[in-house]
Every structure is written in C-alpha cells, then in structure tokens.
Design a protein around this motif. Structure first.
Motif, PDB file in Angstrom:
ATOM      1  N   GLU A   1       0.833  -1.207   0.000  1.00  0.00           N
ATOM      2  CA  GLU A   1       0.000   0.000   0.000  1.00  0.00           C
ATOM      3  C   GLU A   1       0.867   1.256   0.000  1.00  0.00           C
ATOM      4  O   GLU A   1       0.546   2.241  -0.673  1.00  0.00           O
ATOM      5  N   LYS A   2       1.975   1.219   0.731  1.00  0.00           N
ATOM      6  CA  LYS A   2       2.898   2.366   0.775  1.00  0.00           C
ATOM      7  C   LYS A   2       3.504   2.637  -0.598  1.00  0.00           C
ATOM      8  O   LYS A   2       3.589   3.787  -1.032  1.00  0.00           O
ATOM      9  N   LYS A   3       3.924   1.564  -1.273  1.00  0.00           N
ATOM     10  CA  LYS A   3       4.510   1.705  -2.613  1.00  0.00           C
ATOM     11  C   LYS A   3       3.488   2.245  -3.611  1.00  0.00           C
ATOM     12  O   LYS A   3       3.798   3.120  -4.420  1.00  0.00           O
ATOM     13  N   GLU A   4       2.259   1.721  -3.525  1.00  0.00           N
ATOM     14  CA  GLU A   4       1.203   2.164  -4.436  1.00  0.00           C
ATOM     15  C   GLU A   4       0.809   3.622  -4.164  1.00  0.00           C
ATOM     16  O   GLU A   4       0.545   4.387  -5.094  1.00  0.00           O
ATOM     17  N   LEU A   5       0.774   3.985  -2.894  1.00  0.00           N
ATOM     18  CA  LEU A   5       0.448   5.367  -2.522  1.00  0.00           C
ATOM     19  C   LEU A   5       1.527   6.327  -3.012  1.00  0.00           C
ATOM     20  O   LEU A   5       1.222   7.403  -3.534  1.00  0.00           O
ATOM     21  N   LEU A   6       2.798   5.915  -2.859  1.00  0.00           N
ATOM     22  CA  LEU A   6       3.917   6.737  -3.326  1.00  0.00           C
ATOM     23  C   LEU A   6       3.855   6.909  -4.838  1.00  0.00           C
ATOM     24  O   LEU A   6       4.006   8.018  -5.357  1.00  0.00           O
ATOM     25  N   LYS A   7       3.604   5.812  -5.544  1.00  0.00           N
ATOM     26  CA  LYS A   7       3.505   5.859  -7.004  1.00  0.00           C
ATOM     27  C   LYS A   7       2.358   6.769  -7.447  1.00  0.00           C
ATOM     28  O   LYS A   7       2.516   7.598  -8.345  1.00  0.00           O
ATOM     29  N   TYR A   8       1.208   6.598  -6.782  1.00  0.00           N
ATOM     30  CA  TYR A   8       0.031   7.405  -7.109  1.00  0.00           C
ATOM     31  C   TYR A   8       0.291   8.882  -6.834  1.00  0.00           C
ATOM     32  O   TYR A   8      -0.075   9.750  -7.635  1.00  0.00           O
TER      33      TYR A   8
END
Length: 247
Positions: free
Chosen positions: A73-80
């Motif tokens: 979720e952290k990686k996806e949030l950062l990417k987003y």
C-alpha cells in the motif's frame, strides 16, 4: 504612476470579456490533459478507496496513516502521489504557458505570427515546469506547518512565472524578484491570489456536494471552472506587472 486594484480589475474584466472563448478553450484543453494523465496513471483502486473514504483525513497524522499501511500500500500510494504531482504540474504549466502566450500575442501591437507565438510557448514550457516544481515545493512546505504560511508564500511567489516569461530571468532571480515586488505591493497581489483561492474553495465545495451528478462529469466541470479562475488570476498578475514596468 500609481497602480490601483480598481484599475487592474477593470483591465482584467475587459480582457476576459473579450477573450472569454479563448480562455474557456484553453481551460477545457488543460482539463483534457489532466483526464488523459489520470487515465494513464491507472492507480490501485484499493488506494483510491482509502483516500475517498476519508481514512487519510480522519487519521491522527500523516505518519500515523502511513505507518498503518502495508508495504504494498505504501509503494502504491507513493507511485500514485508522484503521478498526481506530475499531472498537477503538467496541467498547471500548460495553462500558465498558454495564457501567458495568449496575452503576449494580443499585447503585441504588430500581432506576431502564430508560428512565433507557438515557438515562444514551446520555449517557455520547460522553464515554467521547473519553476512550478520549485514554487510548489516551497508553498507545500508552508502548508505543512500551518495554513497561513502556505497562503503567504503563495502570494509572494505568484508573480514568478510572469517575471520568468516576461523578463527572461533565471529561475532563482524570478523567485527573488517575485518576493520583492509582491511584498512591496502585497495588498494588490493578495487581493488576486485570495480571490482565486476563495473561488477554488467555493467551486470545490459546491460541485463535490452534487451527489446526483456523475463523478466524471463533476470532475470535468470542476477542473474547467478552476482553470478559468486561475487564468483570470494570471491575467490580473500579468497586467499588474506590465503596469509596474511602466512606472
């Protein structure tokens, strides 16, 4: 020559009334750019649901919110977040460059050719993009502490893209001059910036509460509306700077 808010208001109103079709066209094109980038982002729907369900807003702090997320979720949030920042900076840069090019073209007594205006537009885009990155980082740092420092920095840095495109100064020099001039004429600059912020806040609050309308349509109308008001702010600031150079 003494510059008054009434004089700037009249000049801005006159320009907007004459070029309202062009302003709307540019605002719509900018909105389509935002939509295309949003389509290309294709974020994880789980991350979107977290944000839309206000879990981010209701969390005790940003760090508390992030710490409660999984690594994925952290990686996806950062990417987003990175893609959303790019989308914001790209659309803002396009809007700024387009309106500044439009004003420059119409302000030129000899009405330079469209090809020259297009070359001017393409030439200033990279510098405007970098300037937007720098100024938005500074402003967001201000908003991270309290709201008022963020608003104050928004006012002080408002003239920097106008100075950069008009005077062909370096990025740092444009920011320095913007702070110096905006501080000296803070009543004039703050009037335009605060008007823009108020209209953005009102438009967002009103349109996002229209639950009977399609979300995509609301997104489109809201973005066009915000872009139009931001265009008016650019025209107001550009006119102020032109008058300032004549004093």
């Amino acid at each position: 020559m003494f510059i008054t808010i009434r004089e700037l208001y009249n000049d801005t109103s006159h320009f907007v009334s004459k070029e309202i079709k062009s302003i709307f066209f540019i605002s719509i094109i900018t909105t389509f750019i935002s939509i295309i980038i949003n389509i290309l982002i294709k974020p994880d729907m789980h991350i979107i649901s977290i944000i839309e369900n206000n879990k981010f807003i209701n969390s005790y702090s940003v760090f508390d919110f992030i710490n409660n997320m999984s690594e994925y979720e952290k990686k996806e949030l950062l990417k987003y977040s990175i893609f959303k920042i790019i989308e914001f900076l790209t659309s803002k840069t396009f809007l700024l460059g387009s309106i500044i090019t439009l004003i420059t073209y119409l302000s030129n007594n000899t009405k330079q050719r469209i090809t020259l205006s297009l070359m001017f537009f393409i030439k200033i885009l990279p510098s405007l993009f970098i300037l937007n990155c720098i100024t938005n980082i500074i402003i967001q740092i201000g908003f991270m502490f309290f709201v008022l420092p963020g608003i104050f920095l928004s006012i002080l840095l408002a003239l920097s893209p106008i100075i950069l495109s008009f005077q062909k100064n370096t990025l740092i020099e444009s920011i320095r001059l913007s702070i110096s001039i905006s501080w000296k004429y803070i009543n004039i600059i703050s009037t335009g910036v605060l008007f823009w912020m108020c209209m953005k806040f009102i438009s967002t609050k009103v349109l996002l509460n229209l639950h009977f309308m399609n979300k995509n349509f609301i997104f489109f109308i809201l973005n066009v509306n915000i872009n139009v008001f931001f265009s008016i702010l650019i025209i107001y600031l550009f006119r102020f700077y032109m008058l300032l150079l004549r004093t």
